[in-house]
Scaffold this motif. Structure first.
Motif, PDB file in Angstrom:
ATOM      1  N   ARG A 195       0.829  -1.202   0.000  1.00 46.71           N
ATOM      2  CA  ARG A 195       0.000   0.000   0.000  1.00 46.71           C
ATOM      3  C   ARG A 195       0.869   1.260   0.000  1.00 46.71           C
ATOM      4  O   ARG A 195       1.836   1.382   0.745  1.00 46.71           O
ATOM      5  N   MET A 196       0.476   2.197  -0.810  1.00 49.28           N
ATOM      6  CA  MET A 196       1.219   3.441  -0.947  1.00 49.28           C
ATOM      7  C   MET A 196       1.251   4.237   0.353  1.00 49.28           C
ATOM      8  O   MET A 196       2.224   4.937   0.637  1.00 49.28           O
ATOM      9  N   ARG A 197       0.222   4.109   1.164  1.00 51.74           N
ATOM     10  CA  ARG A 197       0.214   4.877   2.411  1.00 51.74           C
ATOM     11  C   ARG A 197       1.320   4.420   3.365  1.00 51.74           C
ATOM     12  O   ARG A 197       1.849   5.233   4.118  1.00 51.74           O
ATOM     13  N   ASN A 198       1.669   3.146   3.312  1.00 51.94           N
ATOM     14  CA  ASN A 198       2.765   2.672   4.150  1.00 51.94           C
ATOM     15  C   ASN A 198       4.110   3.177   3.633  1.00 51.94           C
ATOM     16  O   ASN A 198       5.020   3.461   4.424  1.00 51.94           O
ATOM     17  N   PHE A 199       4.232   3.288   2.337  1.00 55.95           N
ATOM     18  CA  PHE A 199       5.431   3.883   1.746  1.00 55.95           C
ATOM     19  C   PHE A 199       5.554   5.347   2.170  1.00 55.95           C
ATOM     20  O   PHE A 199       6.644   5.812   2.557  1.00 55.95           O
ATOM     21  N   GLN A 200       4.453   6.074   2.145  1.00 59.90           N
ATOM     22  CA  GLN A 200       4.498   7.477   2.544  1.00 59.90           C
ATOM     23  C   GLN A 200       4.892   7.616   4.016  1.00 59.90           C
ATOM     24  O   GLN A 200       5.667   8.503   4.382  1.00 59.90           O
ATOM     25  N   ARG A 201       4.355   6.744   4.844  1.00 62.72           N
ATOM     26  CA  ARG A 201       4.741   6.761   6.258  1.00 62.72           C
ATOM     27  C   ARG A 201       6.236   6.475   6.419  1.00 62.72           C
ATOM     28  O   ARG A 201       6.910   7.080   7.262  1.00 62.72           O
ATOM     29  N   ALA A 202       6.748   5.566   5.601  1.00 60.93           N
ATOM     30  CA  ALA A 202       8.171   5.235   5.684  1.00 60.93           C
ATOM     31  C   ALA A 202       9.039   6.411   5.259  1.00 60.93           C
ATOM     32  O   ALA A 202      10.128   6.621   5.807  1.00 60.93           O
ATOM     33  N   LEU A 203       8.581   7.199   4.307  1.00 55.36           N
ATOM     34  CA  LEU A 203       9.330   8.387   3.885  1.00 55.36           C
ATOM     35  C   LEU A 203       9.520   9.338   5.058  1.00 55.36           C
ATOM     36  O   LEU A 203      10.615   9.881   5.266  1.00 55.36           O
ATOM     37  N   VAL A 204       8.463   9.543   5.843  1.00 56.23           N
ATOM     38  CA  VAL A 204       8.553  10.418   7.016  1.00 56.23           C
ATOM     39  C   VAL A 204       9.439   9.780   8.080  1.00 56.23           C
ATOM     40  O   VAL A 204      10.316  10.442   8.663  1.00 56.23           O
ATOM     41  N   ALA A 205       9.233   8.494   8.333  1.00 59.83           N
ATOM     42  CA  ALA A 205       9.996   7.804   9.369  1.00 59.83           C
ATOM     43  C   ALA A 205      11.492   7.796   9.064  1.00 59.83           C
ATOM     44  O   ALA A 205      12.324   7.842   9.986  1.00 59.83           O
ATOM     45  N   ASP A 206      11.834   7.777   7.776  1.00 57.46           N
ATOM     46  CA  ASP A 206      13.242   7.746   7.385  1.00 57.46           C
ATOM     47  C   ASP A 206      13.850   9.143   7.259  1.00 57.46           C
ATOM     48  O   ASP A 206      14.998   9.278   6.833  1.00 57.46           O
TER      49      ASP A 206
END
Length: 238
Positions: A195-206
């Motif tokens: 899911r793209m939303r998990n990728f977006q969350r990972a962008l912030v987390a990283d």
């Protein structure tokens, strides 16, 4: 700047409601969704347009092949079925490692003038290194499962949330990113996420610096009724 289109969904809800064309070939105002995005992206300085469609969409693959062979569009495409939109983005990422890019799904509907300003803004911010990503957002909520976007006063994105008591913005599904996002996407795939939303969350987390760019409205074509809604939004006369 490059552009990428995820056109790999099945469009099952549209089919159940009597829309026979595969989603990328659904027409809004007499123009296929895929053709509209390609036209808009070419008008906004596309150095290359990268597309993925699924293996069942033989008509879409034929349509893309015809466009590519005409050589009027710098088009690359891949025909592959994937388990999620994030996996589709991963397949496209092989072509997105060398310059900033804007990624959308094929059914994303926005006003062209707004998009042109967004594209210019992102290109400038990416060139100066001021952001790692500029994400299209909207305060117009007409989504069955919206992804809420947290921001500070400077519109820097602080998080992505499935629920929000006082929502300001939701994701519009327009992702302007630099190549710094690709290793984050790779790690998501390696962790088995989707899911793209998990990728977006990972962008912030990283720790990537993402800013929100507000659009007045962004619509998706998920139901047959959305076609007329999109034409009304775009003020398309028949």
């Amino acid at each position: 700047m490059k552009y990428a289109i995820i056109a790999a969904g099945e469009g099952s809800r549209l089919a159940q409601e009597g829309v026979q064309a595969p989603k990328p070939l659904v027409e809004v105002g007499g123009e296929h969704l895929i053709d509209r995005l390609i036209r808009v992206f070419m008008a906004n300085g596309a150095s290359e347009i990268c597309v993925i469609c699924n293996e069942q969409m033989t008509a879409v693959a034929a349509h893309l092949k015809e466009i590519a062979e005409a050589k009027q569009v710098p088009l690359k495409f891949i025909v592959k079925s994937t388990p999620s939109s994030m996996h589709s983005a991963w397949e496209l990422s092989q072509w997105l490692t060398d310059e900033p890019f804007v990624l959308t799904t094929v059914d994303t509907i926005f006003r062209e003038k707004e998009f042109a300003t967004y594209a210019k803004t992102f290109e400038l911010l990416a060139q100066t290194g001021e952001v790692d990503g500029l994400m299209g957002v909207t305060d117009y909520i007409d989504d069955e499962k919206p992804l809420y976007v947290g921001t500070n006063d400077a519109l820097q994105i602080t998080g992505f949330f499935d629920t929000c008591e006082l929502p300001k913005y939701i994701s519009g599904g327009i992702y302007g990113l630099t190549p710094k996002a690709i290793p984050v996407l790779q790690r998501c795939i390696e962790r088995g996420e989707s899911r793209m939303r998990n990728f977006q969350r990972a962008l912030v987390a990283d720790g990537l610096l993402l800013k929100a760019y507000p659009f007045s409205k962004v619509l998706d074509i998920d139901h047959a009724s959305d076609i007329e809604k999109a034409e009304t939004f775009l003020d398309i006369k028949h």
